[in-house]
Write an enzyme that holds these catalytic residues in place. Structure first.
Site, PDB file in Angstrom:
ATOM      1  N   GLY A 358       0.819  -1.204   0.000  1.00 19.82           N
ATOM      2  CA  GLY A 358       0.000   0.000   0.000  1.00 19.82           C
ATOM      3  C   GLY A 358       0.851   1.252   0.000  1.00 19.82           C
ATOM      4  N   PRO A 359       0.241   2.405  -0.248  1.00 19.08           N
ATOM      5  CA  PRO A 359       0.985   3.671  -0.277  1.00 19.08           C
ATOM      6  C   PRO A 359       1.484   4.051   1.112  1.00 19.08           C
ATOM      7  CG  PRO A 359      -1.380   4.049  -0.489  1.00 19.08           C
ATOM      8  CD  PRO A 359      -1.183   2.575  -0.557  1.00 19.08           C
ATOM      9  N   PRO A 360       2.393   5.031   1.199  1.00 14.80           N
ATOM     10  CA  PRO A 360       2.928   5.431   2.503  1.00 14.80           C
ATOM     11  C   PRO A 360       1.853   6.008   3.415  1.00 14.80           C
ATOM     12  CG  PRO A 360       4.280   6.299   0.703  1.00 14.80           C
ATOM     13  CD  PRO A 360       3.041   5.746   0.084  1.00 14.80           C
ATOM     14  N   GLY A 361       1.981   5.707   4.710  1.00 11.67           N
ATOM     15  CA  GLY A 361       1.131   6.344   5.707  1.00 11.67           C
ATOM     16  C   GLY A 361      -0.213   5.711   5.934  1.00 11.67           C
ATOM     17  N   VAL A 362      -0.456   4.485   5.385  1.00 12.34           N
ATOM     18  CA  VAL A 362      -1.774   3.881   5.580  1.00 12.34           C
ATOM     19  C   VAL A 362      -1.783   2.887   6.736  1.00 12.34           C
ATOM     20  CG1 VAL A 362      -2.470   4.183   3.187  1.00 12.34           C
ATOM     21  CG2 VAL A 362      -1.263   2.108   3.836  1.00 12.34           C
ATOM     22  N   GLY A 363      -0.669   2.733   7.445  1.00  9.59           N
ATOM     23  CA  GLY A 363      -0.671   1.926   8.662  1.00  9.59           C
ATOM     24  C   GLY A 363      -0.125   0.520   8.508  1.00  9.59           C
ATOM     25  N   LYS A 364       0.775   0.293   7.543  1.00  2.42           N
ATOM     26  CA  LYS A 364       1.305  -1.060   7.330  1.00  2.42           C
ATOM     27  C   LYS A 364       2.147  -1.520   8.516  1.00  2.42           C
ATOM     28  CE  LYS A 364       3.328   0.128   3.492  1.00  2.42           C
ATOM     29  NZ  LYS A 364       2.878   1.523   3.400  1.00  2.42           N
ATOM     30  N   THR A 365       3.039  -0.655   8.981  1.00  2.37           N
ATOM     31  CA  THR A 365       3.913  -1.035  10.101  1.00  2.37           C
ATOM     32  C   THR A 365       3.113  -1.236  11.379  1.00  2.37           C
ATOM     33  OG1 THR A 365       5.718   0.224   9.093  1.00  2.37           O
ATOM     34  CG2 THR A 365       5.944  -0.359  11.410  1.00  2.37           C
ATOM     35  N   SER A 681      -3.333   3.455 -19.544  1.00  3.19           N
ATOM     36  CA  SER A 681      -4.730   3.667 -19.165  1.00  3.19           C
ATOM     37  C   SER A 681      -5.314   4.978 -19.664  1.00  3.19           C
ATOM     38  CB  SER A 681      -4.868   3.606 -17.638  1.00  3.19           C
ATOM     39  OG  SER A 681      -4.138   4.643 -17.030  1.00  3.19           O
ATOM     40  N   LYS A 724      -8.108   5.220  -8.433  1.00  3.24           N
ATOM     41  CA  LYS A 724      -8.588   6.157  -9.453  1.00  3.24           C
ATOM     42  C   LYS A 724     -10.016   6.606  -9.177  1.00  3.24           C
ATOM     43  CE  LYS A 724      -5.602   4.345 -13.115  1.00  3.24           C
ATOM     44  NZ  LYS A 724      -5.538   3.639 -14.413  1.00  3.24           N
TER      45      LYS A 724
END
Length: 803
Positions: A358-365, A681, A724
């Protein structure tokens, strides 16, 4: 160069001594090789041969400054200078008197100092005390000379005949192998009695050291045969170590063996460690090899061999933990709960490597930490971003200087358990160079069939990683090598919606930052309007990391106002943000205010989520040139050429002059030209804009589209649909055209987006043209296609052809 200002102050060339101290009345030989030193000596010889000698504090400094020198020294007279080969000189000087530095007047081309002569203080003690002190010092020196056996007889004779306490102290100090600090203390002491007492203390210390050295030599001599020189040296080292550490090598060996016996390690590992202990006992204790072996044993013994934490899995409790720590992410939480349920039934999770994408800052860690909390396991994190050396994963062989285990074994040791949850953060940002590719070193780590016997280069023995739960994180999957990607199960975390960010900020981030800044909800409040303004005008991201930074900035400003007494309670509203945070940094993505010709809303995917990208096409009189601007990539340029070829092949059906490619220049442009863009696209977007520009029919302003186009007008599937469509929702788009093959992906779309946006799945671009273009009322239909008239029409006489 000597100029007397008064009776006690003089200006002299100064020379910095390295590791030497000159005392008054003493002679000193030394070699001078530094340019400053030679220049100072030459200057002194040109005048009255007097020079000021001071010691530098750190002997390792080659070119000392004024602050690197002591403030006390000795004024000396140069007796002899001998030129040596090269630029060096050998000097013989005689000390005249003590002196202190008032100021360093010059540093180039040599030191010039203003110094004050220091007269000795007159002793206040009785003559009897002075004589007793002199006699005590003589006895100590006789004891020292007996133990040292290196003192010439003439020095002993001089000491026995000396009656002046100050001279006696200086003479003994100049003939003892004292550290520089002790000699400097002596030169700085102006009271001759205190100086002699200090020398007596130093003599007692030196005698004690020599006595201890004699005892060590005697112990060694009793243990060994005089003919075995190598054995003698080894034993001497052992005795010295015993005196320093109060521990014998036999005790150290037994201690290591006892620790190895209690390990819950495999027998082959224990046998390897026993052999290392035996080798250590045969080595000199102070040798480099002994230090390496000792560090190796300590590292192996610190590892948690056979130590496992007991899993405490409760699905309901895990659900509460995940809901408390994270807002939304329903499918991700469901997958985690499934993982925990399988582990609860099967007893292990070997073979399950989860990759949070996922993109940065979405809570993966933070999700990885929550998984460890749900399982009751220890947690360790390894950052792989920028890692380019294979040895960082597998470790260095212990033969290298400074060798250490790899990051995997280090994480195991840090966790203190053989079954922790280990997070491999930023696995997509691994590098590689001539030292190897660390991504391929991870293949063994993440393979459940191999990691039960993972062999670190430093340990040289297998370590079982099969009970470890590995979780990886990545921002993009394209940069992860295929063999490594094949070993992981991808769980995608999409970007947050505006409502998601609002709820996360309101329920989590604000309370966290208030506590961090010493504030409470009673004295600081951020209104809902302010939160929405932060999201819309001050952040542009897929996650909430920058949003948290902005909230922290508001908390700091609120804390300042409260501490300064300006306010007792701070309420931050949306209208206050420009005053607190400055002008708005972003404008919300908005559609056009009216329908335009040749302007179409496209949808793009970026690493921070989806974005609305407007494509513009202008048709100009010319010779058939195609101009493409806006930082198009190679794939987008190919899409543009495909769109032009498609329009040419069906020009008559669209009511377009078939020779437009000869008589018209076509300019295709993408907004935000500084940002590189690529991907297939945008094909349908370019085609729609091109037909709009050639037919002079506007495009509906609240329509957006995405899809790859072929020469026959077929619309092919694309990726990143969820991000998108989120961008389309934020911008106020009402209708989005998507490829027919992407229709199953609509199940992944946020419910709020599906509620607000109408999605139309198409398999041919002609289906888009029916709805997206605004045709005049006198258009004709032929075989379901729209043929607009070529003449200009009144923009008010239009109607929308809906599918």
């Amino acid at each position: 160069m000597s100029i007397d200002k008064n009776q006690n102050t003089t200006i002299l060339p100064a020379l910095a001594l390295r590791g030497l101290v000159l005392f008054p009345g003493m002679m000193l030989h030394f070699d001078a090789g530094r340019k400053k030193s030679v220049a100072a000596l030459n200057s002194a010889m040109e005048t009255d041969q007097k020079i000021y000698l001071i010691s530098q504090k750190d002997v390792r400094i080659d070119e000392p400054k004024a602050e690197d020198l002591y403030t006390f020294g000795c004024i000396a007279k140069i007796r002899q200078i001998l030129r040596l080969p090269g630029d060096a000189v050998r000097v013989l000087v005689e000390g005249i008197c003590r002196a202190s530095t008032i100021s360093m007047l010059e540093e180039e081309p040599y030191f010039v100092a203003e110094v004050a002569k220091c007269a000795e203080k007159k002793p206040r003690q009785k003559e009897v005390f002075i004589q007793a002190l002199i006699r005590h010092v003589r006895q100590l020196f006789e004891e020292y000379s007996a133990l040292s056996a290196k003192i010439p007889p003439d020095i002993v004779m001089t000491i026995n005949s000396a009656e002046n306490p100050g001279y006696l102290a200086d003479f003994i100090a100049s003939n003892l192998p004292l550290p520089l600090e002790d000699r400097q203390n002596i030169i700085e002491e102006l009271n001759p009695i205190k100086r002699l007492e200090y020398v007596a203390t130093l003599l007692e210390r030196e005698c004690e050291i020599l006595n201890l050295d004699a005892e060590i030599s005697e112990k060694v001599r009793k243990r060994i045969d005089e003919n075995q020189r190598e054995y003698y040296l080894r034993e001497q080292m052992k005795v010295i170590s015993s005196e320093l550490n109060n521990e014998s090598p036999e005790d150290e060996e037994e201690e290591y063996n006892q620790k190895i016996r209690t390990l819950k390690a495999p027998e082959d590992v224990k046998n390897k460690l026993f052999k290392e202990v035996e080798k250590l006992y045969r080595m000199p204790s102070g040798s480099h090899e002994a230090t390496v072996t000792r560090n190796y044993l300590d590292t192996c013994l610190e590892l948690p061999w056979g130590k496992y934490t007991k899993d405490k899995i409760n699905i309901d409790a895990a659900q509460k933990i995940l809901d408390k720590d994270h807002y939304g992410l329903t499918k991700v939480k469901q997958r985690i709960l499934e993982l925990l349920a399988v582990h609860s039934l099967a007893g292990n999770v070997s073979g399950q490597i989860v990759c949070l994408l996922g993109p940065p800052g979405v809570g993966k860690t933070s999700i990885a930490r929550s998984i460890a909390k749900c399982m009751g396991r220890k947690f360790a994190r390894i950052s792989l971003g920028g890692l380019h050396d294979e040895a960082e994963i597998r470790g260095h062989r212990k033969t290298y200087i400074g060798a250490m285990p790899g990051r995997i074994i280090t994480a195991i040791k840090q966790a203190g358990s053989s079954n922790p949850v280990i997070l491999l953060d930023e696995i997509d940002k691994l590098g590689s160079d001539y030292k190897g590719d660390p991504s391929y070193a991870l293949l063994e780590v993440l393979d459940s069939e191999q990691n039960s016997t993972f062999r670190d280069n430093y340990l040289e023995v297998p370590f079982d990683l099969s009970k470890v739960l590995f979780i990886t994180t990545a921002n993009t999957i394209e940069t992860i090598p295929a063999p490594l990607r094949d070993r992981m199960e991808i769980i995608t975390l999409s970007s947050y919606t505006r409502e998601d960010k609002f709820n996360i900020a309101k329920n989590h981030l604000i309370s966290k930052q208030l506590k961090k800044h010493g504030l409470k909800a009673s004295n600081c409040k951020i209104t809902d309007d302010a939160i929405y303004s932060l999201i819309d005008y001050y952040t542009r991201e897929a996650g909430v990391r920058k949003l948290e930074h902005e909230i922290a900035s508001l908390c700091r400003k609120a804390a300042k106002q409260i501490i300064a007494g300006e306010k007792k309670k701070v309420v931050i509203e949306g209208k206050d943000l420009q005053e607190l945070l400055g002008p708005r940094r972003y404008k919300p993505e908005q559609i056009l205010v009216r329908d335009e010709v040749g302007v179409v809303n496209g949808l793009a995917w970026t690493s921070v989520g989806g974005e609305l990208m407007q494509l513009e096409v202008a048709v100009l009189e010319g010779t058939g040139k195609i101009e493409i601007t806006g930082s198009f990539g190679d794939v987008m340029k190919e899409s543009a050429r495909t769109a032009v070829s498609y329009v040419r092949s069906r020009a008559r059906e669209f009511g377009i002059d078939p020779n437009f490619y000869k008589t018209k220049d076509i300019h295709i442009h993408a907004t935000e030209a500084a940002i590189p863009k690529d991907g297939p696209s945008a094909g349908v977007t370019i085609t729609t804009a091109l037909i709009s520009a050639l037919t002079q029919n506007p495009v509906l302003r609240d329509v957006a589209m995405t899809g790859e186009i072929t020469l026959l007008g077929r619309v092919l599937p694309i990726g990143g649909l969820k991000e998108k469509t989120m961008a389309a929702y934020r911008a106020g788009i009402k209708t989005v055209f998507i490829p027919k093959d992407n229709e199953p992906d609509l199940s992944e779309i946020d419910p709020l987006v599906k509620q607000k946006v109408n999605f139309i799945a198409v398999d041919n671009v002609s289906q888009i043209l029916k709805t997206a273009l605004v045709y005049p009322v006198n258009s004709k239909k032929i075989q379901g296609e729209i043929i607009p008239p070529m003449q200009n029409v009144n923009n008010n006489e239009v109607k929308v052809i809906s599918q």
